[in-house]
Design an enzyme around this catalytic site. Sequence first.
Site, PDB file in Angstrom:
ATOM      1  N   ASP A   1       0.845  -1.191   0.000  1.00 30.61           N
ATOM      2  CA  ASP A   1       0.000   0.000   0.000  1.00 30.61           C
ATOM      3  C   ASP A   1       0.880   1.241   0.000  1.00 30.61           C
ATOM      4  O   ASP A   1       1.977   1.233   0.577  1.00 30.61           O
ATOM      5  CB  ASP A   1      -0.910   0.032   1.233  1.00 30.61           C
ATOM      6  CG  ASP A   1      -1.962  -1.063   1.193  1.00 30.61           C
ATOM      7  OD1 ASP A   1      -2.433  -1.388   0.098  1.00 30.61           O
ATOM      8  OD2 ASP A   1      -2.302  -1.584   2.270  1.00 30.61           O
TER       9      ASP A   1
ATOM     10  N   ASP B   1      -7.231  -1.328  -4.320  1.00 28.33           N
ATOM     11  CA  ASP B   1      -8.254  -0.943  -3.345  1.00 28.33           C
ATOM     12  C   ASP B   1      -9.159   0.150  -3.907  1.00 28.33           C
ATOM     13  O   ASP B   1     -10.380   0.137  -3.693  1.00 28.33           O
ATOM     14  CB  ASP B   1      -7.602  -0.451  -2.052  1.00 28.33           C
ATOM     15  CG  ASP B   1      -6.775  -1.515  -1.367  1.00 28.33           C
ATOM     16  OD1 ASP B   1      -7.128  -2.700  -1.495  1.00 28.33           O
ATOM     17  OD2 ASP B   1      -5.784  -1.166  -0.712  1.00 28.33           O
TER      18      ASP B   1
END
Length: 209
Positions: free
Chosen positions: A143, A177
């Site tokens: 991420d 995401d």
Amino acid sequence: MTLKKAYLLVFLVLLVDQVSKLYIKTHFVLGEEIKVFEWFRIHFIENEGMAWGTKIPGDYGKLFLTLFRIVAVFGIGYWLWDSVRKHSSSYLIVSIALILAGAFGNIIDSVFYGVLFNDSYHSASTLFSDQPYGSWFHGKVVDMLYFPIWKGNLPEWLPFVGGKYFTFFNAIFNIADMAISTGVGILIVFNKKAFGTDKKEESTEEVAA
């Protein structure tokens, strides 16, 4: 919307997701941050693949999560194919394609990254390292997108959280995401249009008839 266009959308999202992750993984040390704007930063973290870094307890928790995601991707893939076959709304097809691309992108991290990279604790990771940090199906999801739009103490009059320091918003996520969230958002906001039929497809069939 044709299946070819839907697959192209999946491929493009997946490509951007993986290129960004590979770049971050091979150029950033874990925890490193670059301030692009005051409200947008590139901040490298890794997690087990669940929302907010949540973990499934036990030795086989990560394996179970990865296998569940793989089964889910096959289910979403079938949903996409079936929706195109039934000439469903383009809203629905685009949303499913985004969800499929996002789920597939994070699965790649979970399945392969553990054996492709060494860890990122002291230096940027090396691709195809001879000292991988994990094993098959036990990779960590990369991420990097961080949007701390507002930081400060909440008003004292707010119940439970009044006076506490708060960041909006404090989640760190990736392109996959974003794709999943966008796909779900389309289904929620454009619910009626998403689950209606594609009028263009219907008119084409009527002309053909």
